[in-house]
Each structure stands twice: as structure tokens, then as C-alpha cells.
Write a protein that holds these residues in place. Structure first.
Motif, short mmCIF file in Angstrom:
data_model
loop_
_atom_site.label_atom_id
_atom_site.label_comp_id
_atom_site.label_asym_id
_atom_site.label_seq_id
_atom_site.Cartn_x
_atom_site.Cartn_y
_atom_site.Cartn_z
N UNK A 10 0.61 -1.14 0.02
CA UNK A 10 0.17 -0.23 -0.21
C UNK A 10 1.03 1.45 -0.05
N UNK A 11 1.84 0.89 0.82
CA UNK A 11 2.74 2.15 1.07
C UNK A 11 3.42 2.28 -0.36
N UNK A 12 4.26 1.65 -1.63
CA UNK A 12 4.38 1.53 -2.13
C UNK A 12 3.51 2.13 -3.71
N UNK A 13 2.35 1.88 -3.99
CA UNK A 13 1.42 2.07 -4.57
C UNK A 13 1.23 3.95 -4.09
N UNK A 14 0.89 4.15 -2.53
CA UNK A 14 0.80 5.48 -2.99
C UNK A 14 1.22 6.10 -3.02
N UNK A 15 3.11 5.96 -3.32
CA UNK A 15 3.82 6.49 -3.25
C UNK A 15 4.24 6.84 -5.05
N UNK A 16 3.47 5.60 -5.54
CA UNK A 16 3.99 5.72 -6.97
C UNK A 16 2.54 6.55 -7.69
N UNK A 17 1.93 6.39 -6.55
CA UNK A 17 0.45 8.01 -7.12
C UNK A 17 0.68 8.74 -7.77
N UNK A 18 1.46 9.26 -5.89
CA UNK A 18 1.66 10.43 -5.91
C UNK A 18 2.86 10.46 -7.04
N UNK A 19 3.60 10.45 -7.78
CA UNK A 19 4.91 11.04 -7.77
C UNK A 19 4.13 10.91 -9.67
N UNK A 20 3.18 10.10 -9.73
CA UNK A 20 2.48 10.12 -11.23
C UNK A 20 1.84 11.37 -10.72
N UNK A 21 0.96 11.87 -9.97
CA UNK A 21 0.32 12.63 -10.15
C UNK A 21 1.32 14.54 -9.79
N UNK A 22 1.93 13.81 -9.50
CA UNK A 22 3.05 15.58 -9.86
C UNK A 22 3.75 15.31 -11.03
N UNK A 23 4.05 14.30 -11.54
CA UNK A 23 4.59 14.40 -12.69
C UNK A 23 3.31 14.97 -13.81
N UNK A 24 2.74 15.28 -13.91
CA UNK A 24 1.15 15.18 -14.80
C UNK A 24 1.17 16.28 -14.38
N UNK A 25 1.71 17.76 -14.03
CA UNK A 25 1.16 18.54 -14.13
C UNK A 25 -0.69 18.45 -13.63
N UNK A 26 -0.27 17.80 -12.20
CA UNK A 26 -1.67 18.29 -11.40
C UNK A 26 -2.39 19.35 -11.62
N UNK A 27 -2.50 20.67 -12.24
CA UNK A 27 -3.24 21.34 -12.30
C UNK A 27 -4.90 21.65 -13.44
N UNK A 28 -5.95 22.22 -12.71
CA UNK A 28 -7.14 21.78 -13.61
C UNK A 28 -6.82 23.27 -14.64
N UNK A 29 -7.73 22.56 -15.68
CA UNK A 29 -7.22 24.31 -16.54
C UNK A 29 -8.58 25.76 -15.61
N UNK A 30 -8.67 26.24 -16.16
CA UNK A 30 -9.26 27.09 -15.19
C UNK A 30 -9.55 28.02 -16.16
#
Length: 72
Positions: A36-56
Motif C-alpha cells: 500500500x505504501x509503494x502504491x501510494x508513493x507511485x500514485x503521488x509520483x504520477x500525480x506530481x509528474x502529470x502537472x496536476x493543475x486543472x484548467x481554469x
């Protein structure tokens, strides 16, 4: 060499390895927690790498954010 000094848990050279002990609840929970920790860290890394800002969207309702107003 005498076998009197050998304990029952001492392995004799050339003998087969003892059977491994099966996993218990504690080991299973630890493995699940680590996964679960590995999955959470992987998800956080993907979230950070994809530019998580939504269009305004600043256009008023009924208008596209880019381009002319929508017609009904």
C-alpha cells in the motif's frame, strides 16, 4: 565425529533444507502494508509528474473558454 553433540535444529552437511514456515497473519499484514505504501508513493509520483493543475475556466456560463460563444 559423534552425533551426540548435534542438536535437532543443526543441519547436517548435505541434508535437505527444512520446510519453510508458512506465512502468518502478521507477515501478510506487513506485506499488504508495504504494498500500500509503494502504491501510494507511485500514485503521488504520477500525480506530481502529470502537472496536476486543472484548467481554469474564466468564461461565463454558456461560452467556451476559447473561441466564440456557444449558440443554442
Amino acid at each position: 565425529m559423534s552425533t551426540e553433540n548435534l542438536r535437532s535444529d543443526d543441519a547436517v552437511w548435505g541434508s535437505p533444507d527444512p520446510e519453510p514456515r508458512p506465512w502468518g497473519v502478521r507477515e501478510t499484514l506487513m506485506a499488504a502494508g508495504i504494498a500500500a505504501v509503494i502504491a501510494a508513493l507511485g500514485g503521488a509520483a504520477i500525480y506530481a509528474a502529470t502537472g496536476h493543475s486543472s484548467p481554469q475556466f474564466t468564461a461565463p456560463p454558456g461560452h467556451h473558454a476559447e473561441g466564440p460563444p456557444a449558440t443554442a
